[in-house]
Structures are given as structure tokens and as C-alpha cells.
Design a protein around this motif. Structure first.
Motif, PDB file in Angstrom:
ATOM      1  N   TYR A 168       0.827  -1.210   0.000  1.00  8.96           N
ATOM      2  CA  TYR A 168       0.000   0.000   0.000  1.00  8.96           C
ATOM      3  C   TYR A 168       0.863   1.262   0.000  1.00  8.96           C
ATOM      4  CZ  TYR A 168      -3.912  -3.083   0.887  1.00  8.96           C
ATOM      5  OH  TYR A 168      -4.856  -4.069   0.779  1.00  8.96           O
ATOM      6  N   LYS A 169       1.989   1.211   0.665  1.00 11.71           N
ATOM      7  CA  LYS A 169       2.892   2.369   0.722  1.00 11.71           C
ATOM      8  C   LYS A 169       3.543   2.645  -0.635  1.00 11.71           C
ATOM      9  CE  LYS A 169       7.403   3.349   2.638  1.00 11.71           C
ATOM     10  NZ  LYS A 169       8.440   2.781   3.466  1.00 11.71           N
ATOM     11  N   ASN A 170       3.907   1.604  -1.369  1.00  9.55           N
ATOM     12  CA  ASN A 170       4.700   1.765  -2.588  1.00  9.55           C
ATOM     13  C   ASN A 170       3.925   1.678  -3.893  1.00  9.55           C
ATOM     14  OD1 ASN A 170       7.579   1.983  -1.658  1.00  9.55           O
ATOM     15  ND2 ASN A 170       6.938   0.138  -0.566  1.00  9.55           N
ATOM     16  N   ASP A 171       2.691   1.188  -3.864  1.00  8.72           N
ATOM     17  CA  ASP A 171       1.943   1.036  -5.108  1.00  8.72           C
ATOM     18  C   ASP A 171       0.627   1.793  -5.029  1.00  8.72           C
ATOM     19  OD1 ASP A 171       0.789   0.318  -7.474  1.00  8.72           O
ATOM     20  OD2 ASP A 171       0.987  -1.837  -7.175  1.00  8.72           O
ATOM     21  N   GLY A 197      14.562  -9.016   4.987  1.00 12.11           N
ATOM     22  CA  GLY A 197      14.045  -8.154   6.050  1.00 12.11           C
ATOM     23  C   GLY A 197      12.568  -7.868   5.871  1.00 12.11           C
ATOM     24  N   LYS A 198      12.019  -7.115   6.801  1.00 12.90           N
ATOM     25  CA  LYS A 198      10.587  -6.816   6.756  1.00 12.90           C
ATOM     26  C   LYS A 198      10.289  -5.710   5.742  1.00 12.90           C
ATOM     27  CE  LYS A 198      10.690  -3.739  10.679  1.00 12.90           C
ATOM     28  NZ  LYS A 198      10.972  -2.677  10.993  1.00 12.90           N
ATOM     29  N   GLY A 199       9.088  -5.742   5.213  1.00 16.89           N
ATOM     30  CA  GLY A 199       8.624  -4.677   4.338  1.00 16.89           C
ATOM     31  C   GLY A 199       9.173  -4.707   2.930  1.00 16.89           C
ATOM     32  N   LEU A 200       9.562  -5.875   2.424  1.00 16.74           N
ATOM     33  CA  LEU A 200      10.012  -5.963   1.035  1.00 16.74           C
ATOM     34  C   LEU A 200       8.797  -5.854   0.116  1.00 16.74           C
ATOM     35  CD1 LEU A 200      12.118  -6.508  -1.205  1.00 16.74           C
ATOM     36  CD2 LEU A 200      11.714  -8.950  -0.829  1.00 16.74           C
ATOM     37  N   PHE A 201       8.880  -4.971  -0.876  1.00 18.02           N
ATOM     38  CA  PHE A 201       7.826  -4.836  -1.876  1.00 18.02           C
ATOM     39  C   PHE A 201       8.376  -5.276  -3.218  1.00 18.02           C
ATOM     40  CE2 PHE A 201       5.710  -1.872  -5.025  1.00 18.02           C
ATOM     41  CZ  PHE A 201       4.571  -2.652  -5.166  1.00 18.02           C
ATOM     42  N   ILE A 224      18.660  -9.162   2.233  1.00 17.17           N
ATOM     43  CA  ILE A 224      17.934  -7.949   1.859  1.00 17.17           C
ATOM     44  C   ILE A 224      17.451  -7.286   3.134  1.00 17.17           C
ATOM     45  CG2 ILE A 224      15.953  -7.021   0.586  1.00 17.17           C
ATOM     46  CD1 ILE A 224      16.125  -9.547  -1.195  1.00 17.17           C
ATOM     47  N   GLY A 225      17.733  -5.990   3.271  1.00 18.52           N
ATOM     48  CA  GLY A 225      17.347  -5.236   4.465  1.00 18.52           C
ATOM     49  C   GLY A 225      15.859  -4.930   4.498  1.00 18.52           C
ATOM     50  N   ASP A 226      15.488  -4.023   5.377  1.00 24.26           N
ATOM     51  CA  ASP A 226      14.093  -3.640   5.576  1.00 24.26           C
ATOM     52  C   ASP A 226      13.655  -2.576   4.574  1.00 24.26           C
ATOM     53  OD1 ASP A 226      14.043  -5.337   7.784  1.00 24.26           O
ATOM     54  OD2 ASP A 226      14.474  -3.731   9.209  1.00 24.26           O
ATOM     55  N   ASP A 227      12.372  -2.588   4.267  1.00 23.02           N
ATOM     56  CA  ASP A 227      11.726  -1.546   3.460  1.00 23.02           C
ATOM     57  C   ASP A 227      12.364  -1.345   2.093  1.00 23.02           C
ATOM     58  OD1 ASP A 227       9.857  -0.979   5.536  1.00 23.02           O
ATOM     59  OD2 ASP A 227      11.454   0.090   6.584  1.00 23.02           O
ATOM     60  N   CYS A 228      12.650  -2.438   1.411  1.00 26.94           N
ATOM     61  CA  CYS A 228      13.229  -2.377   0.065  1.00 26.94           C
ATOM     62  C   CYS A 228      12.146  -2.570  -0.985  1.00 26.94           C
ATOM     63  CB  CYS A 228      14.310  -3.455  -0.094  1.00 26.94           C
ATOM     64  SG  CYS A 228      15.759  -3.130   0.924  1.00 26.94           S
ATOM     65  N   VAL A 229      12.426  -2.057  -2.191  1.00 28.66           N
ATOM     66  CA  VAL A 229      11.524  -2.186  -3.330  1.00 28.66           C
ATOM     67  C   VAL A 229      12.301  -2.850  -4.452  1.00 28.66           C
ATOM     68  CG1 VAL A 229      10.155  -0.940  -5.046  1.00 28.66           C
ATOM     69  CG2 VAL A 229      10.219  -0.128  -2.675  1.00 28.66           C
ATOM     70  N   MET A 230      11.680  -3.838  -5.088  1.00 26.97           N
ATOM     71  CA  MET A 230      12.333  -4.595  -6.150  1.00 26.97           C
ATOM     72  C   MET A 230      11.344  -4.779  -7.300  1.00 26.97           C
ATOM     73  SD  MET A 230      14.066  -8.343  -5.658  1.00 26.97           S
ATOM     74  CE  MET A 230      15.069  -7.792  -4.308  1.00 26.97           C
ATOM     75  N   PHE A 231      11.784  -4.455  -8.512  1.00 28.27           N
ATOM     76  CA  PHE A 231      10.954  -4.608  -9.697  1.00 28.27           C
ATOM     77  C   PHE A 231      11.323  -5.881 -10.456  1.00 28.27           C
ATOM     78  CE2 PHE A 231      10.608  -0.193  -8.574  1.00 28.27           C
ATOM     79  CZ  PHE A 231       9.277   0.077  -8.796  1.00 28.27           C
ATOM     80  N   ILE A 256      22.028  -6.399   0.604  1.00 23.74           N
ATOM     81  CA  ILE A 256      21.328  -5.160   0.283  1.00 23.74           C
ATOM     82  C   ILE A 256      20.922  -4.491   1.591  1.00 23.74           C
ATOM     83  CG2 ILE A 256      19.347  -4.174  -0.955  1.00 23.74           C
ATOM     84  CD1 ILE A 256      21.363  -5.718  -2.763  1.00 23.74           C
ATOM     85  N   GLY A 257      21.210  -3.199   1.722  1.00 26.54           N
ATOM     86  CA  GLY A 257      20.874  -2.453   2.938  1.00 26.54           C
ATOM     87  C   GLY A 257      19.387  -2.156   3.038  1.00 26.54           C
ATOM     88  N   ASP A 258      19.047  -1.266   3.970  1.00 24.10           N
ATOM     89  CA  ASP A 258      17.665  -0.853   4.191  1.00 24.10           C
ATOM     90  C   ASP A 258      17.272   0.252   3.201  1.00 24.10           C
ATOM     91  OD1 ASP A 258      17.609  -2.578   6.382  1.00 24.10           O
ATOM     92  OD2 ASP A 258      18.068  -0.986   7.813  1.00 24.10           O
ATOM     93  N   ASN A 259      15.989   0.300   2.873  1.00 27.07           N
ATOM     94  CA  ASN A 259      15.428   1.367   2.041  1.00 27.07           C
ATOM     95  C   ASN A 259      16.128   1.468   0.684  1.00 27.07           C
ATOM     96  OD1 ASN A 259      13.548   3.431   1.620  1.00 27.07           O
ATOM     97  ND2 ASN A 259      15.051   4.973   2.177  1.00 27.07           N
ATOM     98  N   VAL A 260      16.313   0.328   0.038  1.00 25.08           N
ATOM     99  CA  VAL A 260      16.977   0.259  -1.267  1.00 25.08           C
ATOM    100  C   VAL A 260      15.929  -0.027  -2.337  1.00 25.08           C
ATOM    101  CG1 VAL A 260      18.622  -1.056  -2.680  1.00 25.08           C
ATOM    102  CG2 VAL A 260      19.176  -0.479  -0.308  1.00 25.08           C
ATOM    103  N   MET A 261      16.060   0.660  -3.492  1.00 26.02           N
ATOM    104  CA  MET A 261      15.184   0.426  -4.632  1.00 26.02           C
ATOM    105  C   MET A 261      16.016  -0.177  -5.753  1.00 26.02           C
ATOM    106  SD  MET A 261      13.921   1.520  -7.836  1.00 26.02           S
ATOM    107  CE  MET A 261      14.648   3.096  -8.067  1.00 26.02           C
ATOM    108  N   LEU A 262      15.604  -1.361  -6.207  1.00 26.61           N
ATOM    109  CA  LEU A 262      16.267  -2.048  -7.311  1.00 26.61           C
ATOM    110  C   LEU A 262      15.308  -2.039  -8.494  1.00 26.61           C
ATOM    111  CD1 LEU A 262      17.614  -5.063  -5.239  1.00 26.61           C
ATOM    112  CD2 LEU A 262      18.909  -3.081  -6.013  1.00 26.61           C
TER     113      LEU A 262
END
Length: 182
Positions: free
Chosen positions: A9-12, A70-74, A89-96, A115-121
């Protein structure tokens, strides 16, 4: 699971109501987090791999049961994603879609990216080897990074990857070879 659902919900902006429960990225993470990875940790490796292959068949997303997530992977449009055994993979990451966190075939032990936290791939980013990607990093579409670490707060693009933004400033910096890559 709730952190992963909240991240949808946060990212899409297209996620509405119960629709998020239908996302294949969420299904792949649930299979991994609650079945495959726990089986792997108690050394039921064959069963863990069966679960990961079943999940791959259903979702098109391949997550090795040994990977640490980690938690919150989108995972958005996750078809073709590959996450290797020693990837973290860290927390709160986004992966396409079509992202690969893979090995080079030349390393023993730790072989895949951290992969650290809050990373967008972004789409089709390929990261190979026992590299470290810092926190708050953006990796552009079709970027290729092999055996080079990425510091915190950067944007990396290209093949091979080059830092084009660091701490909010435009730069052009070559990546440094990972200490684990030798």
C-alpha cells in the motif's frame, strides 16, 4: 506478513482494498518467510527447495530458501526475479521485475549481494557477487554491478554501474571493488 502487506500500500498507488492480497510478490515472500526459510534453517533443505520451486512455479519469482529477507520488502511485477542462497535484503526495500541478486560462480561461502535498508532495485538490475549495497540506495533499470560495493545514499546507473548521485548531489564516481570479491 503485515509489514510486507503495508509496504504494498505504501509503494503502489494502484493497490486498493483487498487487491494487495493477490500480488505475486506477496505470495513469494510468504512462501519464503513462513515455509521455505524455516525449513532451510532446520536443515530440511530438500523440502525447502521444493517449497521455493513451487512458489517459483506459481509466481515467477525465485527466492532461494537460504536467502535472508528483512521486513517490508515490496516486489512489484516480480516476474523473473532471482534471489540467491546467501543474499541478504534489508528492511523496506523495493524490487521490480527481472532483478537478479546472483553469484559469479567464483566465490565460496558468501556468494550473493547484501542489500541495505530502504533500497530500490529497478527493472532488470543485475547485482552479482558478495557485494554490499548501502542504505538508501537507488539502482537504476538495467544497471549491472559485479564485485563492487555501493556506499549509502547513492544512485547507481549503467553497465557497468556508476554512482551518479551521492548524498543528494550529482556526481560521477566509479564503484570500488568489494573486499569480499577477491
Amino acid at each position: 506478513m503485515f509489514e510486507d502487506l503495508k509496504s504494498i500500500y505504501k509503494n503502489d498507488p494502484a493497490a486498493r482494498g483487498l487487491e494487495a492480497l493477490l500480488y505475486p510478490g506477496l505470495h513469494a515472500i510468504v512462501f519464503h518467510r513462513y515455509i521455505g526459510h524455516p525449513l532451510y534453517k532446520i536443515r530440511l533443505r530438500f523440502l525447502a527447495r521444493m517449497v521455493s520451486q513451487f512458489s517459483r512455479f506459481l509466481t515467477g519469482i525465485e527466492i532461494h530458501p537460504g536467502a535472508k529477507i528483512g521486513k517490508g520488502l515490496f516486489i512489484d511485477h516480480g516476474m523473473g526475479i532471482v534471489i540467491g542462497e546467501t543474499a541478504e535484503i534489508g528492511d523496506d526495500c523495493v524490487m521490480f521485475h527481472q532483478v537478479t541478486l546472483g553469484g559469479t560462480g567464483k566465490h565460496v561461502g558468501k556468494r550473493h549481494p547484501t542489500i541495505g535498508d530502504n533500497v530500490m532495485l529497478a527493472t532488470a538490475a543485475t547485482l552479482l557477487g558478495p557485494i554490499k549495497v548501502g542504505n538508501n540506495v537507488k539502482v537504476g533499470a538495467e544497471t549491472f554491478i559485479i564485485n563492487h560495493d555501493v556506499p549509502d545514499n547513492c544512485t547507481v546507473v549503467g553497465a557497468p554501474g556508476v554512482i551518479v548521485r551521492k548524498d543528494g548531489e550529482e556526481v560521477r564516481i566509479k564503484l570500488k571493488k568489494s573486499k569480499l570479491a577477491d
